[in-house]
Design an enzyme around this catalytic site. Sequence first.
Site, mmCIF file in Angstrom:
data_model
loop_
_atom_site.group_PDB
_atom_site.id
_atom_site.type_symbol
_atom_site.label_atom_id
_atom_site.label_comp_id
_atom_site.label_asym_id
_atom_site.label_seq_id
_atom_site.Cartn_x
_atom_site.Cartn_y
_atom_site.Cartn_z
ATOM 1 C CG HIS A 2 22.037 -8.017 20.459
ATOM 2 N ND1 HIS A 2 22.902 -7.847 19.399
ATOM 3 C CD2 HIS A 2 22.790 -8.519 21.471
ATOM 4 C CE1 HIS A 2 24.111 -8.228 19.748
ATOM 5 N NE2 HIS A 2 24.082 -8.651 21.007
ATOM 6 C CG HIS A 18 24.893 -5.967 16.159
ATOM 7 N ND1 HIS A 18 24.129 -7.042 16.543
ATOM 8 C CD2 HIS A 18 26.003 -6.462 15.558
ATOM 9 C CE1 HIS A 18 24.746 -8.157 16.165
ATOM 10 N NE2 HIS A 18 25.879 -7.836 15.572
ATOM 11 C CD GLU A 77 21.341 -4.846 17.327
ATOM 12 O OE1 GLU A 77 21.452 -5.333 18.465
ATOM 13 O OE2 GLU A 77 21.515 -5.503 16.280
ATOM 14 C CD GLU A 84 18.449 -10.243 18.791
ATOM 15 O OE1 GLU A 84 18.005 -9.094 18.566
ATOM 16 O OE2 GLU A 84 19.552 -10.648 18.387
HETATM 17 ZN ZN LIG Z 1 22.342 -7.227 17.498
#
Ligand SMILES: [Zn+2]
Length: 347
Positions: free
Chosen positions: A166, A71, A74, A230
Amino acid sequence: MNTIEVCRDLMINQASFLDLTRTNELSIPERFSFKTAAGISLSVIDTGVVLIEPADNMSSESSIIISSGVHGNETAPIEIVDQMVKDIVLGRQTVKNRTLVIIGNPVSMNMSQRFKEENLNRLFNGTHKNSDSYESKRAADLERYVEQFFSEEPKSVSRRYHYDLHTAIRKSMHRKFTIYPYPDGRDWSQEQLAFFLSSDINTILLGHQPSGTFSYYTSHQFKADAFTVELGRVKGFGENDMSEFVAIDTNLRALIAGTKISTKPFKNSDFNLFQVQAELVKKDQEKFRLHIADDVKNFTEFSTGYQLTDDSDGGYTVQEDGEAIVFPNAKVPVGQRAGLVVKRTQI
Ligand SMILES: [Zn+2]
C-alpha cells in the site's frame, strides 16, 4: 469488449499485466495461460490476478502472494508488481517459488480513487457477506482465488507469505511501515521483522485484534506470514520515485527467485515497534471531533492529558506521553474507526 486475443496480446507480447487489467476492469473474457521461454507458467485467473508457477513447480518451497492496489489510487505498489510480472514474462526474473500476483481493485484504480463504493480492505474474512457492493464481490472473489492457491500447493511447500503493498494518504513520521496483523496467539516472527529491516522498513505496528484486512485474512485462515506494507505517499501513475522502493522490490524478487536474502539478527533497538493503545471508533455523527491538524503526520506523538477526540462517550484523552496517532480520518461513518492510538513497545 476485448476479445481473448487482445488480452493474450497485452499480457504475452506487450508483457503488460497493468494494461490488461486496466482495459478489463470488471473481468476478462476467459481465463488463459501461457509459458515463457524459461518454462514459467502464467495463468490469468481473473482481471488483476495472475498465478505464476516455476518450470519445476513441484519443488516450490514457498507459496507467495504479492498484492497491490487494494486501494485503487495507491499506484506505486501497482507499478512494482506490474514491473515484476513484465520481467517474468520477458525472462528477466527467475521464478523458483509459486507466486500469486494481484491488483486488488481495478475499477477504483481506473477512477483514481481509493475505492468505488466501500473500503475493500475491511471486507475480508467473510465481512463481504454483509454488503452488496463492487468491493464486496471482489473481496469474495479474491478470497476464493487465495484459497485455491493455497489448496493446490505441492507437498514441497513449507512456507506461505503474503505481502499486501500500500501507500498511505497522509505523511508519516516514519515514511515506510508495516502493519503486522494480529497473529492469533502465534509468536511475532523475528525472521520476518529482519526481512523488513533488510527491506528498508524498520517501523512495525503490531496488530491487536482480528480485522477485515486482506493480510489478516491470509494470516488467520492460512497461517501465512502476512503483512500490510505501507511504502510512502499516494501519488498518480508515473509520479512515483521508484528508487524509493528498490530494497523491498529486490527482496520480494529474491523470495520469488528462491535466492538468499541477507538479513541481520533481530534486535528490538533496530526498530520502531508500536502496539495499539486504543481504537478511535466514531460513536456520534454530531458530537465527534478529532482534535488534530488536517496535515498531521502518522505516528505524531501527544502528551498526557491531551483531548484527542470528543464523542458521545466523552472521547479519548491521551493516557501517557508518547501515545501517537495513526490513520486519523474524521470522515468515516458512525461505527467505523476514525484513527488508532499507538504506543512504543518491544517484543
Ligand atoms: Zn491502502
